[in-house]
Scaffold this active site. Structure first.
Site, PDB file in Angstrom:
ATOM      1  CB  SER A 142      48.734  36.773  31.740  1.00 34.24           C
ATOM      2  OG  SER A 142      47.367  36.671  32.015  1.00 34.24           O
TER       3      SER A 142
HETATM    4  N1  SAH Z   1      44.331  39.296  29.916  1.00 31.69           N
HETATM    5  C1  SAH Z   1      44.716  40.022  31.104  1.00 31.69           C
HETATM    6  C2  SAH Z   1      44.793  39.124  32.305  1.00 31.69           C
HETATM    7  C3  SAH Z   1      44.152  39.761  33.466  1.00 31.69           C
HETATM    8  S1  SAH Z   1      43.874  38.724  34.868  1.00 31.69           S
HETATM    9  C4  SAH Z   1      45.993  40.801  30.887  1.00 31.69           C
HETATM   10  O1  SAH Z   1      46.689  40.573  29.891  1.00 31.69           O
HETATM   11  O2  SAH Z   1      46.303  41.696  31.684  1.00 31.69           O
HETATM   12  C5  SAH Z   1      42.251  38.124  34.574  1.00 31.69           C
HETATM   13  C6  SAH Z   1      41.149  39.139  34.485  1.00 31.69           C
HETATM   14  O3  SAH Z   1      39.913  38.414  34.387  1.00 31.69           O
HETATM   15  C7  SAH Z   1      40.993  40.061  35.696  1.00 31.69           C
HETATM   16  O4  SAH Z   1      41.080  41.391  35.273  1.00 31.69           O
HETATM   17  C8  SAH Z   1      39.606  39.717  36.247  1.00 31.69           C
HETATM   18  O5  SAH Z   1      38.916  40.837  36.778  1.00 31.69           O
HETATM   19  C9  SAH Z   1      38.911  39.167  35.013  1.00 31.69           C
HETATM   20  N2  SAH Z   1      37.759  38.299  35.292  1.00 31.69           N
HETATM   21  C10 SAH Z   1      37.579  37.395  36.287  1.00 31.69           C
HETATM   22  N3  SAH Z   1      36.379  36.797  36.186  1.00 31.69           N
HETATM   23  C11 SAH Z   1      35.767  37.332  35.081  1.00 31.69           C
HETATM   24  C12 SAH Z   1      34.498  37.136  34.449  1.00 31.69           C
HETATM   25  N4  SAH Z   1      33.591  36.272  34.916  1.00 31.69           N
HETATM   26  N5  SAH Z   1      34.211  37.863  33.353  1.00 31.69           N
HETATM   27  C13 SAH Z   1      35.105  38.754  32.832  1.00 31.69           C
HETATM   28  N6  SAH Z   1      36.322  38.981  33.390  1.00 31.69           N
HETATM   29  C14 SAH Z   1      36.650  38.278  34.505  1.00 31.69           C
END
Ligand code: SAH
Length: 214
Positions: free
Chosen positions: A64
């Site tokens: 993010s």
């Molecule tokens: N907090 C992270 C943001 C990653 S982007 C950071 O700081 O890097 C969002 C993430 O949510 C992705 O890795 C994606 O695989 C995950 N995601 C999407 N749908 C999801 C779900 N239903 N349960 C758990 N994770 C999920």
């Protein structure tokens, strides 16, 4: 690049976040101290790690944008020892910020590869968090209730199972909306069955998806 160069870039990023309206000192301190470049693949570290943008981390996912991480973290108003559930571990950067703020973090990721990478990386770098591979729509009932829940992917709706895992007085910050843009929502559980909802502008997240990906 030398460590002091990265520190300089982090300080610059912190000034930018202040200009954009982030004021929580502990959140700004977390951004100033946590080496975000280590959450990037080596080839991108020097150039992109301290730009205020989201960036690809593989598996079609992104780390993010720092502003978004700061905004969501500030909204949760975390106190030392708070139990926080994160949906979407991704790179683990937001997890590290929450842990730096003194939270006891539980984080769920649906992509096996990212889950494994973040598990190894966070423990090797001294960030304490409980990571799970699974579907964030369900939350993690065994460790509920939580002081806060942070969803870091764009949710098509607010999952009832997550609302139910909040403490009374607990806060959930969740970007809601299908497509490219989401509305940031804050849900506060004011009693057993009352929830107050407010909306805080537009953000862009990768989608929250249903079935897990092995
Ligand atoms: N907090 C992270 C943001 C990653 S982007 C950071 O700081 O890097 C969002 C993430 O949510 C992705 O890795 C994606 O695989 C995950 N995601 C999407 N749908 C999801 C779900 N239903 N349960 C758990 N994770 C999920």
């Amino acid at each position: 690049m030398k460590d002091f160069r990265f520190q300089g870039l982090r300080n610059k990023l912190v000034s930018q976040l202040k200009e954009k309206g982030i004021s929580d000192k502990r959140v700004l301190d977390a951004i100033a101290k946590i080496p975000r470049h280590l959450f990037f693949d080596e080839v991108f570290r020097n150039q992109f790690a301290y730009e205020d943008v989201a960036f690809p981390i593989g598996q079609d996912q992104t780390i993010s944008q720092p502003y978004t991480v700061a905004f969501q973290s500030e909204m949760l108003n975390i106190k030392k020892g708070h139990k926080v559930l994160e949906i979407g571990t991704g790179s683990g950067y937001q997890t590290a910020v929450l842990s730096f703020l003194g939270a006891k973090v539980f984080s769920i990721e649906r992509q096996r590869v990212l889950f494994e990478k973040a598990s190894i990386f966070l423990s090797e770098n001294g960030y304490r968090a409980h990571l799970f591979f699974g579907d964030g729509f369900k939350g993690k009932k065994v460790f509920a209730p939580y002081d806060s829940i942070i969803v870091t992917c764009g949710a098509p709706f607010i999952p009832i199972s997550l609302k139910k895992q909040l403490k009374i007085g607990g806060r959930m910050v969740i970007p809601v909306g299908e497509g490219n843009v989401q509305q940031m929502k804050l849900i506060v559980r004011s009693s057993e069955d009352e929830f107050k909802e407010s909306t805080y502008g537009e953000f862009k997240f990768v989608p929250m998806l249903k079935n897990i990906n092995n």
